[in-house]
Design an enzyme around this catalytic site. Structure first.
Site, PDB file in Angstrom:
ATOM      1  N   TRP A 101       0.820  -1.210   0.000  1.00  0.00           N
ATOM      2  CA  TRP A 101       0.000   0.000   0.000  1.00  0.00           C
ATOM      3  C   TRP A 101       0.853   1.259   0.000  1.00  0.00           C
ATOM      4  CZ3 TRP A 101      -4.474  -0.584  -1.885  1.00  0.00           C
ATOM      5  CH2 TRP A 101      -5.117  -1.817  -1.755  1.00  0.00           C
ATOM      6  N   ASP A 174      -1.836   6.792   6.297  1.00  0.00           N
ATOM      7  CA  ASP A 174      -2.877   5.873   5.836  1.00  0.00           C
ATOM      8  C   ASP A 174      -3.116   4.883   6.969  1.00  0.00           C
ATOM      9  OD1 ASP A 174      -4.433   3.905   4.712  1.00  0.00           O
ATOM     10  OD2 ASP A 174      -3.137   3.552   2.973  1.00  0.00           O
ATOM     11  N   LYS A 198     -12.707  -1.947   7.001  1.00  0.00           N
ATOM     12  CA  LYS A 198     -11.972  -2.821   7.899  1.00  0.00           C
ATOM     13  C   LYS A 198     -12.410  -2.624   9.353  1.00  0.00           C
ATOM     14  CE  LYS A 198      -8.158  -2.372   4.628  1.00  0.00           C
ATOM     15  NZ  LYS A 198      -8.237  -3.688   3.979  1.00  0.00           N
TER      16      LYS A 198
END
Length: 363
Positions: A101, A174, A198
């Site tokens: 990511w 993030d 999530k």
């Protein structure tokens, strides 16, 4: 009985939230309408939106000089949105490359700015390099981290974060896969962003928590729907939002409050992760390759002693209601995502199964 879903996202929601949504699905608050059917500008829906933001501010202790934005496009849209809102052409920014990511964020940022890699790199790193190897830029407009790499389970811990904050630059994080898993000091960050699917709610919503002085500096060619000021000036309702995802996120924030807040949730999360890692490390059968000091609380990756056993392991876990344990294709092995909604009983059930599987499949 519901199964235990270890998916990395979309992930399981708290059962209490699902039942409340079920009860309110056809008739929210005696309006004779589903929350999905309301105008997002109606007084009824605005009460949902305002309460959702108030509860998030409460559970995260978000300072008043931060805006909370609820956006489309998932966290991935912010890979471009961040440089478009915080930089001009020719600027330099600092990024840690600690996994898939991070790499995706770096690739997108390079379209707009000069990216300096502070540390990391390579395919699927299993640790964040020691701070002695970090190389910051003097003129960086911001420092970007992925605080928890969902695919491998590598997580920034407090000591390393403090060294990042010490640089005196806006820190952009993030937090898609570890937001709300433990208490954090929001005031140390310039901007935090996270996809909802999530630890917050269903897919289709992203949350941006941004310090007010960082808003209003977007490039002239930044599209309206990527400009943070657009959302800040319009209560995130410049266009029609994902009303169902907002509503469910609000129920999750309320569930966190009634469960004792993030502090109480964190105690459970630490127990869940510790007992699973302890079992893996002491099993003599399973293994985890992540540096011990940087292991994620939320995404526990592990390998069986022989890859030929993987298919049988997954078939048997599915049969007993332990779902979505296959690791990401980029990293292989197994992955148990144990987000806030995963009860401790789910981790206990997984460990019990892993013990029986190891006994039945000696190597």
């Amino acid at each position: 009985m519901r199964s235990f879903n270890f998916s990395a996202g979309p992930a399981m929601l708290p059962e209490a939230v699902m039942k409340r949504a079920q009860d309110e699905f056809l008739d929210w608050n005696n309006t004779t309408m589903s929350v999905m059917e309301m105008s997002h500008r109606s007084a009824e829906y605005l009460s949902v939106a305002h309460q959702m933001e108030a509860d998030l501010r409460d559970v995260m202790n978000i300072p008043e000089n931060y805006k909370v934005l609820f956006l489309h496009g998932g966290a991935s849209l912010q890979f471009a949105g961040i440089p478009m809102n915080l930089t001009q052409a020719g600027d330099t920014v600092d990024y840690f490359d600690t996994g898939v990511w991070s790499a995706k964020a770096i690739k997108e940022a390079k379209r707009y700015v000069n990216v300096n890699i502070v540390a990391g790199g390579g395919q699927n790193p299993t640790e964040i390099p020691d701070s002695s190897e970090w190389k910051f830029s003097e003129d960086a407009k911001y420092i970007h981290i992925c605080s928890n790499e969902t695919i491998t389970g590598v997580e920034f811990k407090e000591a390393q974060l403090e060294q990042v904050f010490a640089q005196g630059k806006p820190v952009i994080a993030d937090m898609s896969s570890n937001i709300l898993c433990r208490e954090i000091d929001v005031s140390k960050y310039g901007m935090i962003y996270a996809g909802a699917q999530k630890n917050i709610g269903p897919a289709g919503l992203a949350i941006v928590i941004v310090r007010e002085d960082l808003i209003g500096h977007a490039r002239s060619d930044c599209p309206n729907l990527m400009n943070w000021k657009t959302y800040a000036d319009n209560e995130s309702m410049f266009n029609t939002p994902n009303t169902w995802a907002w509503y469910l996120a609000g129920l999750v924030f309320d569930w966190i409050k009634t469960s004792g807040g993030v502090k109480a949730i964190a105690e459970i999360n630490q127990r869940k992760a510790q007992k699973l890692y302890d079992y893996i490390d002491n099993s003599g059968y399973y293994s985890n390759s992540i540096k011990v000091e940087q292991r994620s609380w939320m995404n526990v990756t592990f390998n069986l002693p022989n890859e030929d056993l993987n298919a049988d392991f997954l078939a048997q876990t599915k049969a007993v209601g332990l779902l979505s344990l296959k690791g990401h294709k980029a990293f292989g092995g197994m992955r148990a995502s144990i987000y806030n909604a995963m009860p401790e009983a789910g981790v206990d059930a997984l460990i019990d199964f892993m013990q029986k599987f190891a006994q039945s499949n000696p190597v």
